[in-house]
Design an enzyme around this catalytic site. Structure first.
Site, PDB file in Angstrom:
ATOM      1  N   SER A 262       0.832  -1.201   0.000  1.00 26.07           N
ATOM      2  CA  SER A 262       0.000   0.000   0.000  1.00 26.07           C
ATOM      3  C   SER A 262       0.865   1.250   0.000  1.00 26.07           C
ATOM      4  CB  SER A 262      -0.909  -0.005   1.229  1.00 26.07           C
ATOM      5  OG  SER A 262      -1.823   1.059   1.167  1.00 26.07           O
ATOM      6  N   GLN A 284      -1.217   4.443   6.222  1.00 23.43           N
ATOM      7  CA  GLN A 284      -0.751   3.554   5.159  1.00 23.43           C
ATOM      8  C   GLN A 284       0.534   2.842   5.547  1.00 23.43           C
ATOM      9  OE1 GLN A 284      -2.798   2.868   2.495  1.00 23.43           O
ATOM     10  NE2 GLN A 284      -4.094   4.140   3.809  1.00 23.43           N
ATOM     11  N   HIS A 287       0.517  -0.695   7.295  1.00 21.04           N
ATOM     12  CA  HIS A 287       0.374  -1.963   6.573  1.00 21.04           C
ATOM     13  C   HIS A 287       1.673  -2.766   6.664  1.00 21.04           C
ATOM     14  CE1 HIS A 287      -3.585  -1.712   4.736  1.00 21.04           C
ATOM     15  NE2 HIS A 287      -3.369  -0.427   4.531  1.00 21.04           N
ATOM     16  N   GLU A 351      -1.008   4.838  -5.609  1.00 23.31           N
ATOM     17  CA  GLU A 351      -2.264   4.138  -5.316  1.00 23.31           C
ATOM     18  C   GLU A 351      -3.279   5.102  -4.710  1.00 23.31           C
ATOM     19  OE1 GLU A 351      -3.728   0.323  -2.609  1.00 23.31           O
ATOM     20  OE2 GLU A 351      -1.900   1.396  -2.090  1.00 23.31           O
ATOM     21  N   HIS A 352      -2.883   5.787  -3.645  1.00 24.50           N
ATOM     22  CA  HIS A 352      -3.725   6.797  -3.002  1.00 24.50           C
ATOM     23  C   HIS A 352      -3.052   8.159  -3.120  1.00 24.50           C
ATOM     24  CE1 HIS A 352      -4.383   3.012  -0.561  1.00 24.50           C
ATOM     25  NE2 HIS A 352      -5.630   3.295  -0.898  1.00 24.50           N
ATOM     26  N   ASP A 385     -10.867   3.212   1.963  1.00 30.66           N
ATOM     27  CA  ASP A 385     -10.522   1.831   2.297  1.00 30.66           C
ATOM     28  C   ASP A 385     -11.722   1.062   2.830  1.00 30.66           C
ATOM     29  OD1 ASP A 385      -7.899   2.087   1.541  1.00 30.66           O
ATOM     30  OD2 ASP A 385      -7.129   2.410   3.559  1.00 30.66           O
ATOM     31  N   GLU A 439      -4.556  -5.400 -48.371  1.00 24.83           N
ATOM     32  CA  GLU A 439      -3.993  -6.368 -47.438  1.00 24.83           C
ATOM     33  C   GLU A 439      -3.745  -7.734 -48.072  1.00 24.83           C
ATOM     34  OE1 GLU A 439      -6.326  -6.435 -43.870  1.00 24.83           O
ATOM     35  OE2 GLU A 439      -5.754  -4.391 -43.320  1.00 24.83           O
ATOM     36  N   HIS A 444     -11.588 -12.389 -48.150  1.00 25.48           N
ATOM     37  CA  HIS A 444     -12.487 -11.439 -47.508  1.00 25.48           C
ATOM     38  C   HIS A 444     -13.427 -10.829 -48.559  1.00 25.48           C
ATOM     39  CE1 HIS A 444      -9.844 -11.873 -44.112  1.00 25.48           C
ATOM     40  NE2 HIS A 444     -10.451 -10.928 -43.406  1.00 25.48           N
TER      41      HIS A 444
END
Length: 455
Positions: A262, A284, A287, A351-352, A385, A439, A444
């Site tokens: 985190s 944080q 963690h 992340e945050h 969270d 192509e 096709h």
């Protein structure tokens, strides 16, 4: 232990270089392991393998031997001897956990679930239809969204119990319409034997829970083993071995991300409260590992925050763990102004991201890269969270440059549906033939011509 979180003064140091080293330490590259982890690896495999090699061995073994390998690694790594019957949490155990759970806790779970459903429902994709009148013809184009049939969720359970992870992964999947949801959680007091976690599963209707963790759990869900059919997608956080295992099985199944520890980057001006800032950094860092970086252009804030950090860390049960994270993976960065702060935050792509300024909207306009953004002095990361509604499963390690947080739409599979009538095909034929000729794909053109020659 003394708080030694480093200060980086951008007027005399290169912040990009200094912060890149923090990123390297926390990235899931699989080449860094503790001495204790090294000794466990030697005991298990007879040689000092890197984490990525450990994961490759475990996943290959589970793929080849199935349930027997899963149970063997559970016994060796988690010291729990399980059987097919005891590996899965029984209906009776779920019922007992729910019935014995604190009623206020269950009320909280229901309120959080309502918040998640409300938000995820608002952002959920729905089918799109376009009718195009092409010449004298009619074209119908649709984008169809269907939920995945079966998904797996990794829930950590080593050092703490995480009912919030169940909510922030399973409820978005339920909102998308997924019918089969599997939860794997280590066989620990904080995991597969934790009553609060099991009660949360029961409260929101999750009944398929297995007491397995680590790389062996990821492999079991990806390949399928006896008693645990394979899933279509694996989501949820975990340690380095879980992250590397998810990376390893990607392609067999889909995954949400390869998540690391985190992290939070906090931008603060002279209006920020030092005690709020310190609390947000610690939240944080606890963690452990967790990265917490303060970026400010108000120099007096730095000493005030350091004082608050020291005081608050001494009062928290996980203070020592948070202090270690701040010392090893944290930083306080003094920048020239708000523009430089925004540029650095965008480069970090955290992340945050917490914008703790007088007018946070002004900075928000200049920032693109972040997993989740928290605005103003009264919005700590904890509300995201635990409570607000967006999932807390977010991109880490700078991957917010290109990756997104988990949401209900990640559990949908989309298909385009195309319908032309004869007149519409005739109108489009020349353009199709021209591109096919360039192509060199003449079949096709023929697939069009055969229909127009013989309507």
């Amino acid at each position: 232990m003394t708080l030694t979180i480093p200060t980086i003064d951008c007027s005399v140091q290169d912040p990009v270089k200094a912060l890149a080293e923090l990123r390297r330490k926390l990235s899931p590259q699989g080449d860094i392991v503790s001495e204790a982890g090294r000794q466990r690896t030697i005991a298990l495999f007879g040689e000092p393998l890197a984490p990525r090699q450990v994961v490759q061995r475990i996943c290959a073994d589970v793929r080849e031997r199935g349930l027997a390998a899963v149970l063997e690694y559970t016994a060796k790594l988690d010291h729990q001897r399980l059987t097919l019957d005891t590996m899965r949490v029984s209906a009776a155990e779920l019922k007992a956990a729910h019935e014995s759970c604190d009623h206020e806790f269950l009320s909280t779970i229901r309120r959080i679930r309502e918040n998640i459903v409300e938000f995820q429902s608002q952002i959920l994709h729905g089918d799109v239809q376009l009718i195009r009148l092409q010449g004298s013809g009619r074209v119908e184009l649709r984008q169809r969204y269907l939920p995945l049939k079966r998904i797996g969720i990794c829930v950590p359970g080593g050092a703490a119990a995480y009912p919030s992870t169940v909510l922030m992964t399973a409820v978005p999947a339920q909102t998308a319409g997924v019918k089969e949801i599997v939860v794997v959680v280590p066989p620990t007091e904080f995991g597969g034997y934790n009553k609060s976690l099991l009660a949360t599963c029961a409260e929101i209707g999750i009944t398929e829970i297995y007491r397995i963790g680590g790389a062996q759990a990821v492999a079991a869900m990806a390949y399928g083993v006896e008693g645990l059919p394979r899933v279509d997608k694996i989501v949820g956080p975990g340690n380095l071995f879980v992250a590397l295992a998810k990376q390893h099985v990607y392609g067999e199944v889909d995954i949400d991300s390869i998540a690391g520890p985190s992290e939070v980057v906090l931008l603060a001006d002279d209006s920020a409260m030092p005690r709020y800032v310190a609390a947000d950094l610690i939240s944080q860092a606890e963690h452990s590992p967790g990265s917490a970086i303060l970026i400010t252009w108000h120099a007096p804030l730095i000493d005030a925050v350091r004082t608050e950090l020291t005081q608050q860390l001494s009062q928290l049960p996980r203070g020592d763990l948070a202090r270690t994270s701040l010392n090893e993976y944290g930083a306080i960065v003094l920048v020239r102004d708000a523009n430089q702060a925004a540029q650095l935050a965008d480069l970090l792509a955290p992340e945050h991201l917490h914008i703790s300024t007088r007018v946070p909207e002004d900075l928000l306009k200049t920032i693109q890269n972040a997993g989740a953004i928290f605005m103003g002095h009264q919005t700590p990361v904890a509300v995201g969270d635990y409570f607000a509604g967006p999932s807390h499963v977010l991109p880490t390690g700078g991957t917010a440059r290109f990756a997104n947080g988990l949401c209900a739409n990640d559990f949908l599979k989309r298909s385009s549906v195309i319908s032309y009538n004869h007149a519409a095909l005739q109108d489009a034929a020349d353009d199709i033939r021209r591109l096919a000729a360039v192509e060199g794909l003449t079949a096709h053109s023929s697939s069009v011509d055969v229909r127009l020659d013989n309507p």
